[in-house]
Design a protein around this motif. Structure first.
Motif, PDB file in Angstrom:
ATOM      1  N   GLU A  31       6.748   8.139 -11.679  1.00 18.74           N
ATOM      2  CA  GLU A  31       6.279   6.781 -11.949  1.00 18.74           C
ATOM      3  C   GLU A  31       7.435   5.809 -12.150  1.00 18.74           C
ATOM      4  N   ILE A  32       8.475   6.258 -12.845  1.00 20.40           N
ATOM      5  CA  ILE A  32       9.598   5.364 -13.120  1.00 20.40           C
ATOM      6  C   ILE A  32      10.306   4.953 -11.824  1.00 20.40           C
ATOM      7  N   VAL A  33      10.345   5.854 -10.861  1.00 20.38           N
ATOM      8  CA  VAL A  33      10.963   5.540  -9.574  1.00 20.38           C
ATOM      9  C   VAL A  33      10.088   4.564  -8.798  1.00 20.38           C
ATOM     10  N   ARG A  34       8.773   4.828  -8.784  1.00 25.74           N
ATOM     11  CA  ARG A  34       7.854   3.906  -8.110  1.00 25.74           C
ATOM     12  C   ARG A  34       7.979   2.499  -8.681  1.00 25.74           C
ATOM     13  N   THR A  35       8.009   2.432 -10.021  1.00 31.58           N
ATOM     14  CA  THR A  35       8.106   1.130 -10.682  1.00 31.58           C
ATOM     15  C   THR A  35       9.402   0.428 -10.328  1.00 31.58           C
ATOM     16  N   GLY A  36      10.500   1.189 -10.316  1.00 38.82           N
ATOM     17  CA  GLY A  36      11.795   0.613  -9.984  1.00 38.82           C
ATOM     18  C   GLY A  36      11.852   0.107  -8.555  1.00 38.82           C
ATOM     19  N   LEU A  37      11.340   0.909  -7.621  1.00 40.83           N
ATOM     20  CA  LEU A  37      11.336   0.489  -6.224  1.00 40.83           C
ATOM     21  C   LEU A  37      10.475  -0.751  -6.027  1.00 40.83           C
ATOM     22  N   ALA A  38       9.318  -0.772  -6.697  1.00 35.78           N
ATOM     23  CA  ALA A  38       8.427  -1.937  -6.581  1.00 35.78           C
ATOM     24  C   ALA A  38       9.104  -3.192  -7.114  1.00 35.78           C
ATOM     25  N   MET A  39       9.805  -3.061  -8.239  1.00 34.80           N
ATOM     26  CA  MET A  39      10.497  -4.217  -8.810  1.00 34.80           C
ATOM     27  C   MET A  39      11.586  -4.727  -7.872  1.00 34.80           C
ATOM     28  N   ILE A  40      12.347  -3.796  -7.293  1.00 38.34           N
ATOM     29  CA  ILE A  40      13.418  -4.180  -6.377  1.00 38.34           C
ATOM     30  C   ILE A  40      12.847  -4.891  -5.149  1.00 38.34           C
ATOM     31  N   LEU A  41      11.792  -4.315  -4.582  1.00 39.10           N
ATOM     32  CA  LEU A  41      11.217  -4.895  -3.372  1.00 39.10           C
ATOM     33  C   LEU A  41      10.551  -6.238  -3.654  1.00 39.10           C
ATOM     34  N   ASN A  42       9.823  -6.322  -4.757  1.00 40.05           N
ATOM     35  CA  ASN A  42       9.140  -7.578  -5.088  1.00 40.05           C
ATOM     36  C   ASN A  42      10.115  -8.704  -5.429  1.00 40.05           C
ATOM     37  N   ALA A  43      11.362  -8.348  -5.719  1.00 39.90           N
ATOM     38  CA  ALA A  43      12.371  -9.371  -6.000  1.00 39.90           C
ATOM     39  C   ALA A  43      12.790 -10.101  -4.732  1.00 39.90           C
ATOM     40  N   HIS A  44      12.497  -9.510  -3.563  1.00 42.36           N
ATOM     41  CA  HIS A  44      12.761 -10.181  -2.290  1.00 42.36           C
ATOM     42  C   HIS A  44      11.603 -11.134  -2.010  1.00 42.36           C
ATOM     43  N   PRO A  45      11.870 -12.390  -1.753  1.00 45.87           N
ATOM     44  CA  PRO A  45      10.786 -13.357  -1.577  1.00 45.87           C
ATOM     45  C   PRO A  45       9.871 -13.080  -0.392  1.00 45.87           C
ATOM     46  N   ASP A  46      10.346 -12.314   0.585  1.00 42.98           N
ATOM     47  CA  ASP A  46       9.549 -12.056   1.783  1.00 42.98           C
ATOM     48  C   ASP A  46       8.948 -10.650   1.810  1.00 42.98           C
ATOM     49  N   ILE A  47       8.995  -9.941   0.683  1.00 42.68           N
ATOM     50  CA  ILE A  47       8.450  -8.583   0.604  1.00 42.68           C
ATOM     51  C   ILE A  47       7.507  -8.488  -0.594  1.00 42.68           C
ATOM     52  N   ARG A  48       6.362  -7.827  -0.390  1.00 44.61           N
ATOM     53  CA  ARG A  48       5.415  -7.664  -1.498  1.00 44.61           C
ATOM     54  C   ARG A  48       4.855  -6.239  -1.495  1.00 44.61           C
ATOM     55  N   VAL A  49       4.939  -5.549  -2.613  1.00 45.16           N
ATOM     56  CA  VAL A  49       4.357  -4.210  -2.744  1.00 45.16           C
ATOM     57  C   VAL A  49       2.870  -4.359  -3.020  1.00 45.16           C
ATOM     58  N   ILE A  50       2.045  -3.777  -2.159  1.00 38.93           N
ATOM     59  CA  ILE A  50       0.595  -3.927  -2.285  1.00 38.93           C
ATOM     60  C   ILE A  50      -0.094  -2.661  -2.793  1.00 38.93           C
ATOM     61  N   GLY A  51       0.674  -1.579  -2.957  1.00 36.85           N
ATOM     62  CA  GLY A  51       0.071  -0.350  -3.440  1.00 36.85           C
ATOM     63  C   GLY A  51       1.112   0.692  -3.783  1.00 36.85           C
ATOM     64  N   GLU A  52       0.747   1.608  -4.680  1.00 33.79           N
ATOM     65  CA  GLU A  52       1.631   2.696  -5.080  1.00 33.79           C
ATOM     66  C   GLU A  52       0.856   4.013  -5.062  1.00 33.79           C
ATOM     67  N   ALA A  53       1.543   5.088  -4.667  1.00 32.57           N
ATOM     68  CA  ALA A  53       0.920   6.406  -4.610  1.00 32.57           C
ATOM     69  C   ALA A  53       1.839   7.433  -5.235  1.00 32.57           C
ATOM     70  N   ALA A  54       1.244   8.453  -5.862  1.00 35.05           N
ATOM     71  CA  ALA A  54       2.015   9.471  -6.557  1.00 35.05           C
ATOM     72  C   ALA A  54       2.266  10.716  -5.713  1.00 35.05           C
ATOM     73  N   ASN A  55       1.660  10.782  -4.533  1.00 36.90           N
ATOM     74  CA  ASN A  55       1.884  11.932  -3.645  1.00 36.90           C
ATOM     75  C   ASN A  55       1.530  11.533  -2.212  1.00 36.90           C
ATOM     76  N   GLY A  56       1.825  12.422  -1.292  1.00 35.93           N
ATOM     77  CA  GLY A  56       1.601  12.122   0.111  1.00 35.93           C
ATOM     78  C   GLY A  56       0.143  11.939   0.475  1.00 35.93           C
TER      79      GLY A  56
END
Length: 216
Positions: free
Chosen positions: A12-37
Motif C-alpha cells: 500500500e505504501i508503494v501504491r500511495t507513493g507512486l500515486a502521489m508522484i504521478l498526480n503531481a504531474h499536471p497532465d497525469i491522473r491516477v484513476i485506480g489502484e490495485a493490490a494484485n494482478g
C-alpha cells in the motif's frame, strides 16, 4: 490531454507513493489502484485507463501475467502497460516485454523518468530504464526468440533505416524528429511503416529486430 493511469502494487505504501508522484504531474491522473494482478486486470478492463503501471512481484496473478492479459499477443483491445520493479533482472525485463509491456522502470526511477515512461506508453512509444536498455536488447539478440521478423524485409527505405537505428538507440519520436530534421507526423508514419514491415507489435520489437539482424 490528461493521461489516466492505473497503479498496481501489493504494498500500500508503494501504491500511495507512486500515486502521489504521478498526480503531481499536471497532465497525469491516477484513476485506480490495485493490490494484485487479478485486481489490476479487472479494474483495467472496467476503467480503461490510458496506461497501467504494474509491479512484477504480486501475489496470485503477478505483473507479467497481468501484462499478458491486458496487452499480450491476441488481445483485441490492448491497454498500454509499464512494468516497474525493484529488481534489475534480465529475465524480468525479457518476460515483461515479451508479454506486451511498453516500458520497464526500476522503482528507484525519479519522478521525471516515471512521468516520461507513462506519457511515452500513452503515446504508443516505449521507454525502458536507461540502465538496462542496451544489455536487454543484446540479450534479446542472443536469445533469438519470439515472433519478430529475423530476415531483412524488402523495401526498407534509407529514411526507415535511419528511424530504425534511432528507435533501437532508445530515441523518442520527438527526439528522432529533431535529430533527422523531419516532422513529428513523418516520424510516426515511418515508425508505423517499420512496425508493418517487420511485423513488430511495438517499438521494443523494432529495436529487437535491429539488434537481431546486426543493425546495432
Amino acid at each position: 490531454m490528461t493521461v489516466r493511469v492505473l497503479v498496481a502494487d501489493d504494498q500500500e505504501i508503494v501504491r500511495t507513493g507512486l500515486a502521489m508522484i504521478l498526480n503531481a504531474h499536471p497532465d497525469i491522473r491516477v484513476i485506480g489502484e490495485a493490490a494484485n494482478g487479478h485486481q489490476a486486470v479487472e479494474l483495467a478492463r472496467r476503467l480503461r485507463p490510458d496506461v497501467c503501471l504494474l509491479d512484477i512481484r504480486m501475489p496470485g496473478v503477478d505483473g507479467i501475467q497481468a501484462t499478458r492479459e491486458l496487452a499480450g499477443p491476441g488481445v483485441t483491445d490492448p491497454i498500454a502497460v509499464v512494468v516497474i520493479t525493484t529488481f534489475d533482472l534480465d529475465e524480468h525485463v525479457y518476460a515483461a516485454l515479451r508479454a506486451g509491456a511498453r516500458g520497464f522502470l526500476l522503482k528507484e526511477a525519479g519522478s521525471e523518468l516515471l512521468g516520461q515512461a507513462v506519457r511515452a506508453a500513452a503515446a504508443g512509444d516505449a521507454l525502458i530504464a536507461p540502465a538496462v536498455t542496451a544489455r536487454l536488447l543484446r540479450a534479446f539478440a542472443r536469445a533469438g526468440q519470439g515472433g519478430v521478423l529475423r530476415q531483412p524485409p524488402d523495401g526498407l527505405t534509407e529514411r526507415e533505416e535511419e528511424v530504425l537505428m534511432a528507435v533501437a538507440a532508445g530515441r523518442t519520436n520527438s527526439e528522432i524528429a529533431a535529430d533527422l530534421y523531419i516532422g513529428l507526423s513523418t516520424v510516426k508514419s515511418h515508425v508505423a511503416s517499420l512496425m508493418a514491415k517487420l511485423k513488430a507489435r511495438n517499438r521494443v520489437e523494432i529495436a529487437m529486430w535491429a539488434y537481431e539482424t546486426g543493425r546495432r
